[in-house]
Design a protein around this motif. Structure first.
Motif, PDB file in Angstrom:
ATOM      1  N   GLU A 159      41.130   3.264  -8.324  1.00  0.00           N
ATOM      2  CA  GLU A 159      42.520   3.723  -8.338  1.00  0.00           C
ATOM      3  C   GLU A 159      42.602   5.164  -7.850  1.00  0.00           C
ATOM      4  OE1 GLU A 159      46.296   4.302 -11.426  1.00  0.00           O
ATOM      5  OE2 GLU A 159      44.384   3.528 -12.157  1.00  0.00           O
ATOM      6  N   GLY A 160      43.562   5.410  -6.961  1.00  0.00           N
ATOM      7  CA  GLY A 160      43.780   6.743  -6.430  1.00  0.00           C
ATOM      8  C   GLY A 160      43.030   7.038  -5.151  1.00  0.00           C
ATOM      9  N   LEU A 161      42.078   6.189  -4.777  1.00  0.00           N
ATOM     10  CA  LEU A 161      41.314   6.403  -3.547  1.00  0.00           C
ATOM     11  C   LEU A 161      41.918   5.621  -2.392  1.00  0.00           C
ATOM     12  CD1 LEU A 161      37.604   6.160  -4.808  1.00  0.00           C
ATOM     13  CD2 LEU A 161      39.041   8.204  -4.586  1.00  0.00           C
ATOM     14  N   ASP A 162      41.767   6.151  -1.193  1.00  0.00           N
ATOM     15  CA  ASP A 162      42.111   5.387  -0.002  1.00  0.00           C
ATOM     16  C   ASP A 162      41.219   4.152   0.041  1.00  0.00           C
ATOM     17  OD1 ASP A 162      43.249   5.308   2.943  1.00  0.00           O
ATOM     18  OD2 ASP A 162      41.075   4.986   3.086  1.00  0.00           O
ATOM     19  N   LEU A 163      41.824   2.982   0.147  1.00  0.00           N
ATOM     20  CA  LEU A 163      41.054   1.749  -0.020  1.00  0.00           C
ATOM     21  C   LEU A 163      40.069   1.506   1.123  1.00  0.00           C
ATOM     22  CD1 LEU A 163      43.669  -0.711  -1.565  1.00  0.00           C
ATOM     23  CD2 LEU A 163      42.054   0.822  -2.695  1.00  0.00           C
ATOM     24  N   SER A 164      40.418   1.903   2.326  1.00  0.00           N
ATOM     25  CA  SER A 164      39.484   1.717   3.446  1.00  0.00           C
ATOM     26  C   SER A 164      38.239   2.586   3.252  1.00  0.00           C
ATOM     27  CB  SER A 164      40.169   2.051   4.772  1.00  0.00           C
ATOM     28  OG  SER A 164      41.186   1.115   5.061  1.00  0.00           O
TER      29      SER A 164
END
Length: 371
Positions: A159-164
């Motif tokens: 959560e909170g991170l860029d998913l790529s």
């Protein structure tokens, strides 16, 4: 009929993109819809990173130098194979013994899953397991609509991170982090050399910088990659096209170096790495490009050198890495987005094979993707 079909049977409901033995072609197949039981979790894939390891899986072997080729089928890899081990997905279904995640949760998958029974697995070192069931290698991975994970303990909240970017942390990030852990601790000003400034090497440089290291030398054949290395924390760079490469590395480090992490690790780079080490130095070999290294045995003793192999990392190391990422302590490497499809998987692997990726390619699910 076996379990594989080329989209011509209505009983098969999950699309996946597989490589077939003795063929570089990636083909769209259909597989039975996975049904999780017990501790298993089924996720819908929304991101799937493309790793250089997949080029070897597509090729079907590793180069062992004078020992010939190590054929992956001899190591238990079966084809057709759905590769892809850098996976972020949305939980769709859970087994009856799963309590920590629920449908709708977004999770990063730790793919380096062991047998679950040996001493290494019980100690949390799944990646050391001699009978590993690695996703995308020994079992179907993330170049697919869905992925089945054996246990919720292999899922990490991002959560909170860029998913790529988060997807790359399951392999590129973890491999770099674990290799850096094997070189450290050192004084912040003791020189560390990173050979290969592709996606994994850049992550290692960024990780060293995030941990406060002040003397990082990047070595690569591409000036573009060296420029990226400087942006994420390299304090000096050396082109591997230079003559007298060992001398150039020693000069950049102000003398023989404390540590080298070799993300290429072929017959050309390994001797350079070895010859660059100071007394008490350490060489961490990570790359799978193949070849061999002939070591002077007397120098090993006289210089008290260490050569250590490193393959990905442990579940705990991945959790430590994600914690650092959530603190915004690790600079992002370049991410190239593409569609998750058979064509994109093939094209991305071709680019990796020919060294045409500055950073990391991450495939994005075309339908129903989140984030």
């Amino acid at each position: 009929m076996n379990e594989y079909s080329l989209r011509n049977d209505a009983r098969f409901t999950m699309h996946a993109f597989a490589v077939f033995q003795d063929s570089h072609e990636i083909r769209d197949i259909e597989l039975p819809d996975p049904v999780p039981t017990g501790t298993e979790v089924l996720l819908r894939v929304i991101r799937s990173g493309v790793c250089h390891t997949d080029t070897h899986l597509r090729e079907g072997s590793y180069d062992l130098g004078s020992r010939g080729a190590l054929k992956l089928v001899d190591r238990g890899v079966t084809y057709p194979l759905v590769m892809g081990h850098e996976v972020v997905g949305v939980v769709e279904k859970i087994g009856d013994r799963v309590h920590g995640v629920k449908p709708g949760d977004v999770r990063l998958v730790y793919p380096w899953i062991g047998c679950g029974k040996c001493r290494d697995c019980l100690a949390g070192r799944d990646n050391v397991c001699a009978n590993g069931r690695n996703l995308g290698v020994a079992e179907h991975g993330g170049y697919a609509e869905q992925i089945l994970v054996r246990d919720e303990k292999y899922l990490v909240d991002v959560e909170g991170l860029d998913l790529s970017w988060a997807a790359t942390l399951a392999c590129s990030g973890l491999t770099a982090f674990s290799a850096v852990n094997k070189v450290l601790p050192l004084g912040h000003d003791e020189p560390v050399v990173v050979i290969g400034a592709g996606g994994v090497g850049l992550t290692a440089i960024a990780t060293l910088s995030a941990l406060g290291h002040k003397s990082i030398c990047a070595v690569d054949i591409s000036e573009r990659n060296l420029e990226l290395a400087r942006k994420v924390g390299a304090t000096s760079t050396v082109s591997s096209t230079d003559q007298g490469l060992t001398a150039k590395i020693i000069d950049a480090g102000g003398g023989p170096v404390a540590g080298v992490i070799d993300f290429v690790n072929n017959s050309q780079t390994a001797p350079v790495a070895f010859n660059s080490l100071r007394k008490g130095g350490k060489l961490v070999q990570v790359g799978l490009f193949g070849g061999e290294l002939t070591v002077p045995t007397a120098l090993m003793a006289l210089k008290m050198l260490t050569i250590q192999g490193s393959f990905v990392g442990t579940p705990e190391e991945l959790n430590q890495l994600i914690a650092l990422a959530k603190q915004d302590a690790i600079p992002h490497i370049p991410i190239i987005d593409a569609e998750l499809s058979a064509e994109s998987v093939g094209e991305s692997l071709d680019k990796l094979t020919h060294g045409g990726v500055p950073g990391r390619v991450v495939l994005r699910a075309a339908v129903g993707a989140q984030g």
